[in-house]
Every structure is written in structure tokens, then in C-alpha cells.
Design a protein around this motif. Sequence first.
Motif, PDB file in Angstrom:
ATOM      1  N   VAL A  48       0.833  -1.197   0.000  1.00  0.00           N
ATOM      2  CA  VAL A  48       0.000   0.000   0.000  1.00  0.00           C
ATOM      3  C   VAL A  48       0.873   1.254   0.000  1.00  0.00           C
ATOM      4  CG1 VAL A  48      -1.731   1.298   1.285  1.00  0.00           C
ATOM      5  CG2 VAL A  48      -1.871  -1.208   1.180  1.00  0.00           C
ATOM      6  N   SER A  49       1.776   1.333   0.961  1.00  0.00           N
ATOM      7  CA  SER A  49       2.653   2.485   1.053  1.00  0.00           C
ATOM      8  C   SER A  49       3.828   2.142   1.946  1.00  0.00           C
ATOM      9  CB  SER A  49       1.907   3.691   1.633  1.00  0.00           C
ATOM     10  OG  SER A  49       2.753   4.827   1.675  1.00  0.00           O
ATOM     11  N   CYS A  50       4.982   2.699   1.622  1.00  0.00           N
ATOM     12  CA  CYS A  50       6.187   2.442   2.401  1.00  0.00           C
ATOM     13  C   CYS A  50       6.970   3.722   2.604  1.00  0.00           C
ATOM     14  CB  CYS A  50       7.062   1.394   1.709  1.00  0.00           C
ATOM     15  SG  CYS A  50       6.269  -0.219   1.569  1.00  0.00           S
ATOM     16  N   ILE A  51       7.741   3.769   3.689  1.00  0.00           N
ATOM     17  CA  ILE A  51       8.534   4.949   4.003  1.00  0.00           C
ATOM     18  C   ILE A  51       9.909   4.530   4.488  1.00  0.00           C
ATOM     19  CG2 ILE A  51       7.597   5.073   6.355  1.00  0.00           C
ATOM     20  CD1 ILE A  51       7.705   8.175   6.034  1.00  0.00           C
ATOM     21  N   TYR A  52      10.927   5.213   3.972  1.00  0.00           N
ATOM     22  CA  TYR A  52      12.308   4.956   4.349  1.00  0.00           C
ATOM     23  C   TYR A  52      12.658   5.937   5.458  1.00  0.00           C
ATOM     24  CZ  TYR A  52      17.420   4.531   3.713  1.00  0.00           C
ATOM     25  OH  TYR A  52      18.772   4.330   3.889  1.00  0.00           O
ATOM     26  N   LEU A  53      12.911   5.432   6.662  1.00  0.00           N
ATOM     27  CA  LEU A  53      13.010   6.293   7.836  1.00  0.00           C
ATOM     28  C   LEU A  53      14.160   7.311   7.794  1.00  0.00           C
ATOM     29  CD1 LEU A  53      12.097   3.874  10.766  1.00  0.00           C
ATOM     30  CD2 LEU A  53      10.635   5.469   9.520  1.00  0.00           C
ATOM     31  N   PRO A  54      15.327   7.006   7.240  1.00  0.00           N
ATOM     32  CA  PRO A  54      16.411   8.003   7.304  1.00  0.00           C
ATOM     33  C   PRO A  54      16.090   9.325   6.617  1.00  0.00           C
ATOM     34  CG  PRO A  54      17.326   5.856   6.858  1.00  0.00           C
ATOM     35  CD  PRO A  54      15.825   5.720   6.771  1.00  0.00           C
ATOM     36  N   ASN A  55      15.232   9.302   5.558  1.00  0.00           N
ATOM     37  CA  ASN A  55      14.940  10.572   4.874  1.00  0.00           C
ATOM     38  C   ASN A  55      13.467  10.727   4.535  1.00  0.00           C
ATOM     39  OD1 ASN A  55      14.584   8.878   2.679  1.00  0.00           O
ATOM     40  ND2 ASN A  55      16.524   9.418   1.709  1.00  0.00           N
ATOM     41  N   ASP A  56      12.628   9.842   5.075  1.00  0.00           N
ATOM     42  CA  ASP A  56      11.175   9.902   4.882  1.00  0.00           C
ATOM     43  C   ASP A  56      10.758   9.807   3.412  1.00  0.00           C
ATOM     44  OD1 ASP A  56      10.431  12.190   7.650  1.00  0.00           O
ATOM     45  OD2 ASP A  56      11.010  10.087   7.591  1.00  0.00           O
ATOM     46  N   THR A  57      11.559   9.187   2.572  1.00  0.00           N
ATOM     47  CA  THR A  57      11.141   8.927   1.197  1.00  0.00           C
ATOM     48  C   THR A  57       9.979   7.942   1.200  1.00  0.00           C
ATOM     49  OG1 THR A  57      13.404   9.230   0.417  1.00  0.00           O
ATOM     50  CG2 THR A  57      11.879   8.093  -1.067  1.00  0.00           C
ATOM     51  N   THR A  58       8.966   8.212   0.395  1.00  0.00           N
ATOM     52  CA  THR A  58       7.765   7.386   0.408  1.00  0.00           C
ATOM     53  C   THR A  58       7.490   6.771  -0.963  1.00  0.00           C
ATOM     54  OG1 THR A  58       6.363   9.292  -0.096  1.00  0.00           O
ATOM     55  CG2 THR A  58       6.686   8.749   2.229  1.00  0.00           C
ATOM     56  N   ARG A  59       6.673   5.729  -0.916  1.00  0.00           N
ATOM     57  CA  ARG A  59       6.209   5.070  -2.143  1.00  0.00           C
ATOM     58  C   ARG A  59       4.773   4.633  -1.909  1.00  0.00           C
ATOM     59  NH1 ARG A  59      10.005   0.602  -4.772  1.00  0.00           N
ATOM     60  NH2 ARG A  59      11.199   2.505  -5.131  1.00  0.00           N
ATOM     61  N   TYR A  60       3.945   4.739  -2.956  1.00  0.00           N
ATOM     62  CA  TYR A  60       2.527   4.380  -2.851  1.00  0.00           C
ATOM     63  C   TYR A  60       2.124   3.421  -3.962  1.00  0.00           C
ATOM     64  CZ  TYR A  60       2.065   8.256   0.430  1.00  0.00           C
ATOM     65  OH  TYR A  60       2.195   9.086   1.507  1.00  0.00           O
ATOM     66  N   GLY A  61       1.192   2.539  -3.638  1.00  0.00           N
ATOM     67  CA  GLY A  61       0.579   1.727  -4.668  1.00  0.00           C
ATOM     68  C   GLY A  61      -0.317   2.582  -5.549  1.00  0.00           C
ATOM     69  N   ASP A  62      -0.457   2.195  -6.813  1.00  0.00           N
ATOM     70  CA  ASP A  62      -1.232   3.009  -7.751  1.00  0.00           C
ATOM     71  C   ASP A  62      -2.677   3.198  -7.309  1.00  0.00           C
ATOM     72  OD1 ASP A  62       0.424   1.680 -10.729  1.00  0.00           O
ATOM     73  OD2 ASP A  62       0.958   3.337  -9.389  1.00  0.00           O
ATOM     74  N   SER A  63      -3.237   2.178  -6.674  1.00  0.00           N
ATOM     75  CA  SER A  63      -4.658   2.244  -6.319  1.00  0.00           C
ATOM     76  C   SER A  63      -4.945   3.195  -5.164  1.00  0.00           C
ATOM     77  CB  SER A  63      -5.171   0.845  -5.974  1.00  0.00           C
ATOM     78  OG  SER A  63      -4.493   0.340  -4.844  1.00  0.00           O
ATOM     79  N   VAL A  64      -3.916   3.631  -4.451  1.00  0.00           N
ATOM     80  CA  VAL A  64      -4.152   4.490  -3.279  1.00  0.00           C
ATOM     81  C   VAL A  64      -3.532   5.875  -3.427  1.00  0.00           C
ATOM     82  CG1 VAL A  64      -4.226   2.448  -1.825  1.00  0.00           C
ATOM     83  CG2 VAL A  64      -2.118   3.789  -1.940  1.00  0.00           C
ATOM     84  N   LYS A  65      -2.822   6.118  -4.509  1.00  0.00           N
ATOM     85  CA  LYS A  65      -2.191   7.421  -4.701  1.00  0.00           C
ATOM     86  C   LYS A  65      -3.236   8.526  -4.686  1.00  0.00           C
ATOM     87  CE  LYS A  65       1.891   5.957  -7.295  1.00  0.00           C
ATOM     88  NZ  LYS A  65       2.562   5.941  -8.615  1.00  0.00           N
TER      89      LYS A  65
END
Length: 126
Positions: A48-65
Amino acid sequence: QLHLVESGGGLVQSGGSLRLSCAISGLTKNTETIGWFRQAPGKEREGVSCIYLPNDTTRYGDSVKGRFTISVDNAKNTVFLQMNNLKPEDTAVYYCAAELRLGWGVFCSPTDFGSWGQGTQVTVSS
């Protein structure tokens, strides 16, 4: 050892909102990637969504963007998933997961994560 506990699931009408929380203990210098995943009956678990803690970079699935937002508190021990404009197809058990893979940055495939919470049910009625 990582320990994750999800909360905030429930029953909501279509178009409504929910905020999921994932309380995390055992992080290694906050270098992990934390993800939200979901699994509906008869379907594979999906990112669904992920976040990289050192710099808060995020990624989202297409269905939830545009509808869901992942965030982390200042202490980096709770990750949130704000879900707006929910749809019946968002109905699933939602899991949070954590993994440390040095040099990977943000990643969001469930097969790449080794530590999981117990899940929280989200049901969206039409």
C-alpha cells in the motif's frame, strides 16, 4: 528484535476516512523501511505504502495514490497511514512491516519484509 502493533482499523462507509497506526519497537538506529500492506480474501498481499526512515522517502501503490498518506512521528516509533475517500475495494486486513536492507532506500514488496504485525481489519461499506 522488531515488534510491530497495528491499530485503528474498523468499519467505515464509502468515502469515509480512517487512520491506522503502527507502533514499533526495536528499530536499529532508524535505518529501516516501514511499510503498510493489505490482503483481501482470496487475494495476494499487496504493498500500500512504504517509508524509508532516514529521509522519509515514500512510495505508494497506484490504487491508493492521492487518497492515502504515510507518515512517521518525530520519535520514529509510530508510523501512520491516513486513508481518505475509502472505497469498498479497500476492504482488507492491513499489516505493517519493517525491514533493514542497507543501501536499498525505500522498497515496498511484501516479500522483502521480514518483521510483521498482527494486522488490523478495515471494512468499507458501499
